[in-house]
Design a protein around this motif. Sequence first.
Motif, PDB file in Angstrom:
ATOM      1  N   THR A 181      34.587 -82.519 -59.836  1.00  0.00           N
ATOM      2  CA  THR A 181      34.294 -82.256 -61.242  1.00  0.00           C
ATOM      3  C   THR A 181      34.614 -83.489 -62.074  1.00  0.00           C
ATOM      4  N   VAL A 182      33.828 -83.691 -63.091  1.00  0.00           N
ATOM      5  CA  VAL A 182      34.105 -84.608 -64.195  1.00  0.00           C
ATOM      6  C   VAL A 182      33.378 -84.045 -65.414  1.00  0.00           C
ATOM      7  N   PRO A 183      33.803 -84.379 -66.610  1.00  0.00           N
ATOM      8  CA  PRO A 183      32.952 -84.097 -67.765  1.00  0.00           C
ATOM      9  C   PRO A 183      31.673 -84.930 -67.647  1.00  0.00           C
ATOM     10  N   TYR A 184      30.524 -84.293 -67.841  1.00  0.00           N
ATOM     11  CA  TYR A 184      29.279 -85.080 -67.791  1.00  0.00           C
ATOM     12  C   TYR A 184      28.216 -84.443 -68.672  1.00  0.00           C
ATOM     13  N   ALA A 185      27.253 -85.263 -69.059  1.00  0.00           N
ATOM     14  CA  ALA A 185      26.118 -84.815 -69.843  1.00  0.00           C
ATOM     15  C   ALA A 185      24.988 -84.417 -68.902  1.00  0.00           C
ATOM     16  N   LYS A 186      24.168 -83.503 -69.349  1.00  0.00           N
ATOM     17  CA  LYS A 186      23.075 -83.000 -68.513  1.00  0.00           C
ATOM     18  C   LYS A 186      22.012 -84.058 -68.265  1.00  0.00           C
ATOM     19  N   GLU A 187      21.723 -84.872 -69.255  1.00  0.00           N
ATOM     20  CA  GLU A 187      20.612 -85.817 -69.168  1.00  0.00           C
ATOM     21  C   GLU A 187      21.080 -87.215 -69.545  1.00  0.00           C
ATOM     22  N   GLY A 188      20.136 -88.161 -69.473  1.00  0.00           N
ATOM     23  CA  GLY A 188      20.420 -89.524 -69.910  1.00  0.00           C
ATOM     24  C   GLY A 188      21.134 -90.336 -68.861  1.00  0.00           C
ATOM     25  N   ARG A 189      21.819 -91.384 -69.301  1.00  0.00           N
ATOM     26  CA  ARG A 189      22.533 -92.301 -68.431  1.00  0.00           C
ATOM     27  C   ARG A 189      24.031 -92.208 -68.684  1.00  0.00           C
ATOM     28  N   THR A 190      24.804 -92.585 -67.684  1.00  0.00           N
ATOM     29  CA  THR A 190      26.244 -92.663 -67.845  1.00  0.00           C
ATOM     30  C   THR A 190      26.578 -93.703 -68.920  1.00  0.00           C
ATOM     31  N   VAL A 191      27.502 -93.345 -69.798  1.00  0.00           N
ATOM     32  CA  VAL A 191      27.932 -94.238 -70.875  1.00  0.00           C
ATOM     33  C   VAL A 191      29.279 -94.835 -70.486  1.00  0.00           C
ATOM     34  N   GLU A 192      29.292 -96.131 -70.200  1.00  0.00           N
ATOM     35  CA  GLU A 192      30.535 -96.844 -69.879  1.00  0.00           C
ATOM     36  C   GLU A 192      31.180 -97.312 -71.187  1.00  0.00           C
ATOM     37  N   HIS A 193      32.422 -96.890 -71.399  1.00  0.00           N
ATOM     38  CA  HIS A 193      33.108 -97.303 -72.619  1.00  0.00           C
ATOM     39  C   HIS A 193      33.541 -98.771 -72.561  1.00  0.00           C
ATOM     40  N   PHE A 194      33.808 -99.277 -71.332  1.00  0.00           N
ATOM     41  CA  PHE A 194      34.294-100.649 -71.155  1.00  0.00           C
ATOM     42  C   PHE A 194      33.501-101.295 -70.010  1.00  0.00           C
ATOM     43  N   PRO A 195      32.240-101.626 -70.242  1.00  0.00           N
ATOM     44  CA  PRO A 195      31.363-102.070 -69.149  1.00  0.00           C
ATOM     45  C   PRO A 195      31.767-103.394 -68.516  1.00  0.00           C
TER      46      PRO A 195
END
Length: 284
Positions: A181-195
């Motif tokens: 498990t992780v918190p995640y959004a259903k759609e789109g791309r992963t958002v890296e806070h510190f890429p």
Amino acid sequence: MRAAARRLRDCCVGLLGRHTPAPVVTPEADDGIPSIDFLCNVCGRENRRVPLHHVQNREYQSCAHCRSSLRMRSVVHALSVELFGRPLVLPEFPADKAISGLGMSDWEGYAIPLAERLAYQNTFYHAPPRLDITDIRDDDCARQRFLISSDVFEHIPVALLDQAFRNSRRLLNDEGVFIFTVPYAKEGRTVEHFPNLHQFTIDEADGKRVLHNVTRDGQHETFEDLVFHGGDGMTLEMRMFSEPDLLHSLKDAGYRSTRIYTDCVEEFGILWPMDWAVPIAARA
């Protein structure tokens, strides 16, 4: 983008979302709040007239006895179905020390009874028994029937994330399953806070924590408005995953199939108000 990620995170731990199934609920309580009765599949005890909005909150400790949340009950449900082919309450799991498994900083509410019934060991990043999922030993590979990681991978630095997914698969034998498990959004791309995270420190000044990073090419970055999750060790939120990217990462790590556990099991107080940020079972 980070503001959008925060909104998605708030939805993950909130109440109602898209694709909400219509649960059967008990008559409204005296105060007019819809409530349900359920048998907690972690401790095996009955709960009466629990407010529905508490049961449907991913993190709310809605069992009056063991304090399990929707997420914790869903992890146990997914593990039961994957190991035994049917939904069982944890006290009814077969006692079988031939079934080996590891937890990654698992909640003690299910970690302790799992260790009593199965050859299961909970592990930690900062304390023994220690497991660094980004750096495992060859001797530890292909030994486990199951691995549980509940809300851990969102805290792994981006440069080590792919290795962590690969190592999760390496720990499992050919019949193994990864309950994830992780918190995640259903759609789109992963958002890296510190890429571009590389060499970083987290300092505190005037009651606020600030991340200072030096990128690989020597650039200095400063980040405020950090998000920390509860628990020991490194709990800084590094990203907001998306479901498509999660499934891609699991496939690249060598998993042959995945199942997304949107299952609603009213009997056990598992009533997901959305079809995202739910457990995923990945088969070796």
